[in-house]
Design a protein around this motif. Structure first.
Motif, mmCIF file in Angstrom:
data_model
loop_
_atom_site.group_PDB
_atom_site.id
_atom_site.type_symbol
_atom_site.label_atom_id
_atom_site.label_comp_id
_atom_site.label_asym_id
_atom_site.label_seq_id
_atom_site.Cartn_x
_atom_site.Cartn_y
_atom_site.Cartn_z
ATOM 1 N N ALA A 64 3.393 -9.865 -2.544
ATOM 2 C CA ALA A 64 4.033 -9.026 -3.562
ATOM 3 C C ALA A 64 4.750 -7.826 -2.938
ATOM 4 O O ALA A 64 5.362 -7.032 -3.640
ATOM 5 C CB ALA A 64 2.990 -8.539 -4.574
ATOM 6 N N GLY A 65 4.639 -7.678 -1.617
ATOM 7 C CA GLY A 65 5.278 -6.561 -0.927
ATOM 8 C C GLY A 65 4.401 -5.338 -0.785
ATOM 9 O O GLY A 65 4.865 -4.288 -0.337
ATOM 10 N N SER A 66 3.129 -5.455 -1.129
ATOM 11 C CA SER A 66 2.224 -4.315 -1.060
ATOM 12 C C SER A 66 1.577 -4.193 0.315
ATOM 13 O O SER A 66 1.061 -5.176 0.846
ATOM 14 C CB SER A 66 1.111 -4.440 -2.102
ATOM 15 N N PRO A 67 1.575 -2.988 0.880
ATOM 16 C CA PRO A 67 0.835 -2.754 2.127
ATOM 17 C C PRO A 67 -0.668 -2.824 1.865
ATOM 18 O O PRO A 67 -1.098 -2.851 0.713
ATOM 19 C CB PRO A 67 1.244 -1.327 2.521
ATOM 20 N N PRO A 68 -1.476 -2.830 2.924
ATOM 21 C CA PRO A 68 -2.931 -2.876 2.739
ATOM 22 C C PRO A 68 -3.415 -1.702 1.886
ATOM 23 O O PRO A 68 -3.019 -0.551 2.121
ATOM 24 C CB PRO A 68 -3.488 -2.769 4.157
#
Length: 135
Positions: A92-96
């Motif tokens: 989804a393009g989310s970083p950790p």
């Protein structure tokens, strides 16, 4: 990095392949765990997004010996990081989640395209595919 004296374990071989790709992600670009896993699986025939995540979680200490001693990543997020971990995001393009603020700050500083709400990488604009290996 391995000094050639000891054999590399299958886990270290996988980690080295993952870290080798991640170190090549250009400034202001990103890759997903899944994409990295697919590329490594083409070469080694194993692994998936979770395994890539495990490697990334250990990239600062557990697998540090697999990164060349002279490795330097150019980017605003660090002075000493050899692996640009903030450029690897989920599908989804989310970083950790544990490092969300630091990753987003680094991505913004690099000029990486983000979604309108600024909480994810705009993968349509920012995704990076490594060039094919020379044959």
């Amino acid at each position: 990095m391995s000094d050639g004296v000891g054999a590399v374990t299958p886990g270290e071989e996988y980690a080295a392949a993952v870290l080798g790709i991640v170190r090549r992600i250009p400034v202001a670009r990103a890759m997903t765990y899944g994409l990295i896993a697919e590329i490594v699986a083409e070469e080694l025939g194993r692994g998936g997004p979770r395994q890539v995540g495990n490697v990334m979680a250990g990239s600062g200490d557990r697998y540090k010996h697999l990164v060349p001693d002279d490795a330097v990543v150019i980017g605003p997020a660090q002075d000493t990081f050899e692996v640009p971990w903030w450029r690897v995001v989920n599908a989804a393009g989310s970083p950790p989640a544990r490092h969300l603020t630091a990753a987003l700050e680094a991505l913004r500083a690099e000029g990486c395209p983000l979604t309108k709400d600024g909480r994810r990488v705009d993968l349509k604009s920012a995704i990076w595919f490594p060039p094919p290996a020379a044959t």
